[in-house]
Enzyme design. Structure first.
Site, PDB file in Angstrom:
ATOM      1  N   ASP A  32     -61.940 -45.064  51.607  1.00  0.00           N
ATOM      2  CA  ASP A  32     -59.971 -45.855  51.327  1.00  0.00           C
ATOM      3  C   ASP A  32     -59.897 -46.923  51.189  1.00  0.00           C
ATOM      4  OD1 ASP A  32     -57.193 -45.442  51.179  1.00  0.00           O
ATOM      5  OD2 ASP A  32     -57.116 -46.607  52.657  1.00  0.00           O
ATOM      6  N   GLU A  88     -61.777 -46.282  46.628  1.00  0.00           N
ATOM      7  CA  GLU A  88     -61.220 -46.921  45.534  1.00  0.00           C
ATOM      8  C   GLU A  88     -61.958 -48.835  45.397  1.00  0.00           C
ATOM      9  OE1 GLU A  88     -56.347 -45.435  47.247  1.00  0.00           O
ATOM     10  OE2 GLU A  88     -57.684 -47.043  48.319  1.00  0.00           O
TER      11      GLU A  88
END
Ligand code: CA
Length: 693
Positions: free
Chosen positions: A366, A395
């Site tokens: 994340d 990400e």
């Protein structure tokens, strides 16, 4: 520039306010103490104040004769250890101060068998006691994760765990990811799954919807994806594990204990052993059924700062701004400092633990850009020692500004510096679906032109290709990866509307058959692209979240997979399954190198907007098929295109995929010189010579 707004921000703001109140209550001296230890520069995170401990025995080391405890708390003047007979309430059966040892660590030797006892630490800095907290290195915890637990990990192994075998994976290019939340799979009444919302829900075979369709585990195996990606299944704050009857839902991006499975997904969150065994059971069963398992990991921030890191070594594990506040690139109130040696060590050891103890096959980071490149590459190197087939991606953006210099961040832009670590391509995602923050904005799939180059960017797996005009690609003006396995190609994930909803929002006036065509087209692009394809669970059954655009804490009724839709949208399911089979059967769609792609993949020059076509040549990547033509028509009208001389057979159109050639009435068997690509659909043609072989 392009930050992806993280959806835990709202409840984090409330939590942050609470944190501030608590900090005030603790007194001004406490705040001054934090400021004195915090810094944006490495110089002040110096070895003299924060010596690096290099041993691998932080946490509890259990044996039947004794348990050794070691905690790193270099700024503490006293560290209290407390042992309890329960994970919540109950008696404190031992309370003692720990002994200072090397490199800022404190130790305690418990003689005898302390299995299944719970423990906490409390640190005194100056004359202030900080909060009593669980060990950040805890491998097991009691309910709600407030106390760590001493466990005998061997006793947590399910039957036959020693024979757990990962499904074969020859190359990262062979991966097809299906992202799912633990509750989503099973909560709907139509799942037919008994262990609703639990890890064990993934272990039930033979489950069916009332209409007879396979659900759960059998559905995933039948669909044919290679990996499932679990939304954060490690311990998080937002669900009260003592009130499971309330059936609350949360994605889980508010981490609490990093080395422990979330309790609310176990059948008994009070006994710390149970969640460990059930988690392993889930992985074992998925492996037995040919499916690898990826964890969504959220090391970039913590759910709060009133327990864990900040209560053991204030100001060390987080990045702080010059005025002593938590830097907040997560938009969740804080960001961790992977560039600080003991935070890096924590991440590396935590990931190694999941890979070795739980046999996990991959990690999705994340907001990975909050971490530094050096840490991510160290993680890759360390995981290689356990299993080089572990897949790592994340990400490549932050959700706010960070004190970490941009050149050090694990961003998309810096992906070329990352060693076999992939990043999500928002270029192709928003090219297909339209802008992420404007749900009403259409993408290529709903007939918006000028996104063709962003789609082409995805088709070549984000690699350098002479026929992609990078100046016209969304969000980037150059390729940022060297090889296709570093690019995640996708049209949807848990964030923002799922595809069916995005279609309702961005092209609301279309009739349902047109919307179904679009739903197929969107992931037809993904599943034929080079790179690593990624699907949100349920897109294959036209999943809806009833237009909810941020379902992080929405009820199950919004988030769960309604398996009756598998019957209603049977043609969508069949098509997705056929697309996955096509990809798996044909290595031309998953070439391993950028040079192989630019050699064997050439785009046609089609002057019409919303038409993209390309040819895969030369039995690319050892494919049995010599030449393959692929077209995507994003327009509402059928479009005629030129094709190379020769005899071609249609193997895929918007209705079906048949690798032997589509011969159904109404479809031409062969195509010469020209062909028509029907509206809002994919068309794949094969040189007829390849069919005869
Ligand atoms: Ca929890």
């Amino acid at each position: 520039m392009f930050a992806y707004l993280h959806n835990c921000a709202i409840f984090k703001i409330i939590e942050l306010m609470n944190n501030k109140v608590r900090i005030l209550v603790n007194g001004i001296a406490f705040i001054l103490m934090i400021i004195s230890f915090t810094s944006t520069t490495k110089a002040q995170v110096s070895e003299s104040i924060f010596p690096t401990y290099s041993g691998n025995d932080l946490g509890a080391t259990y044996s039947p004769d004794k348990t050794d405890l070691r905690v790193w708390a270099p700024t503490a003047s006293v560290v209290m250890l407390r042992i309890y007979d329960q994970g919540i309430d109950g008696q404190c059966i031992l309370s003692d101060s720990m002994k200072k040892d090397l490199a800022g660590t404190w130790i305690y030797a418990l003689k005898g068998d302390w299995k299944n006892k719970y423990y906490t630490y409390q640190v005194k800095i100056g004359d202030k006691w900080l909060n009593e907290v669980a060990d950040v290195y805890a491998k097991a915890v009691g309910v709600n994760g407030r106390r760590a637990m001493i466990v005998n990990l061997k006793e947590t192994n399910p039957n036959d765990w020693g024979n757990d075998k990962k499904p074969v994976l020859k190359s990262f290019n062979d991966i097809i990811i299906w992202e799912v939340h633990t509750r989503d799979l099973s909560m709907h009444a139509s799942s037919g799954i008994k262990n609703k919302g639990k890890y064990l829900g993934f272990t039930e075979k033979g489950t069916k919807s009332p209409l007879g369709e396979k659900t759960g585990l059998d559905h995933i195996a039948d669909l044919g994806v290679t990996h499932i990606h679990l939304l954060p299944p490690t311990d998080f704050h937002s669900i009260d594990e003592t009130k499971l009857a309330a059936n609350k839902f949360n994605w889980g991006y508010d981490p609490q204990n990093y080395n422990v499975p979330e309790g609310s997904f176990s059948t008994n969150p009070y006994d710390g052993n149970v969640r460990i065994t059930e988690f392993k059971q889930m992985i074992k069963t998925l492996h037995d059924n040919g499916i690898r398992v990826i964890l969504d990991v959220v090391y970039n921030h913590t759910g709060n700062t009133t327990d864990g890191f900040e209560q053991l070594v204030p100001g060390y594990y987080y990045r702080m701004t010059k005025d002593g506040k938590f830097s907040d690139a997560s938009a969740c109130g804080n960001e961790t400092a992977s560039d600080h040696p003991m935070m890096r060590k924590f991440m590396v050891e935590s990931l190694n633990y999941w890979a070795s103890e739980y046999h996990v096959d991959g990690f999705r980071f994340d907001l990975m850009a909050i971490h530094d490149v050096e840490t991510m590459n160290t993680i890759r190197k360390e995981l290689d020692k356990i299993d080089p087939s572990i897949f790592i991606y994340g990400e490549g953006w932050t959700a706010g500004n960070s004190t970490l210099p941009e050149e050090q961040r694990a961003t998309k832009k810096n992906a070329v510096k990352l060693d076999r670590i992939a990043v999500f391509s928002d270029e192709v995602r928003d090219g297909i679906r339209g802008h992420w923050s404007n749900s009403k904005q259409a993408g290529f799939m709903c007939g918006k032109n000028e996104l063709e180059e962003s789609i082409k960017f995805g088709i070549v797996g984000g690699t350098k290709h002479p026929q992609v005009n990078f100046k016209k690609v969304n969000y980037t003006d150059a390729p940022y990866v060297n090889e296709p396995a570093q690019t995640i190609v996708y049209a949807s994930c848990h964030d923002n509307p799922c595809l069916w909803d995005k279609i309702q929002l961005s092209c609301p006036d279309l009739k349902e058959p047109e919307k179904i065509k679009i739903l197929k087209l969107a992931n037809a692009i993904v599943l034929t692209s080079q790179g690593v394809p990624f699907l949100l669970s349920g897109e294959e059954i036209a999943r809806t979240k009833q237009l909810n655009e941020n379902s992080y804490n929405a009820p199950d009724s919004i988030n769960n997979l309604d398996w009756t839709r598998k019957t209603t949208y049977k043609e969508v399911y069949t098509y997705y399954k056929q697309m996955i089979a096509l990809r798996k059967n044909h290595p031309a769609f998953r070439m391993p190198t950028a040079s192989m792609i630019s050699q064997n993949l050439s785009f046609f020059d089609i002057p019409k907007p919303l038409m993209i076509g390309y040819k895969l040549s030369n039995n690319a990547n050892g494919d049995t098929w010599k030449d393959i033509l692929v077209f995507f028509n994003g327009d509402a009208t059928d479009t005629e295109v030129n094709i190379p001389e020769g005899t071609w057979r249609i193997v895929a159109n918007g209705n079906e995929i048949n690798e032997k050639g589509i011969t159904a009435k109404g479809f031409e068997k062969t195509q010469k010189g020209k062909t028509t690509v029907p509206s809002r659909s994919m068309l794949v043609l094969l040189d007829s010579g390849s069919l005869k072989k």
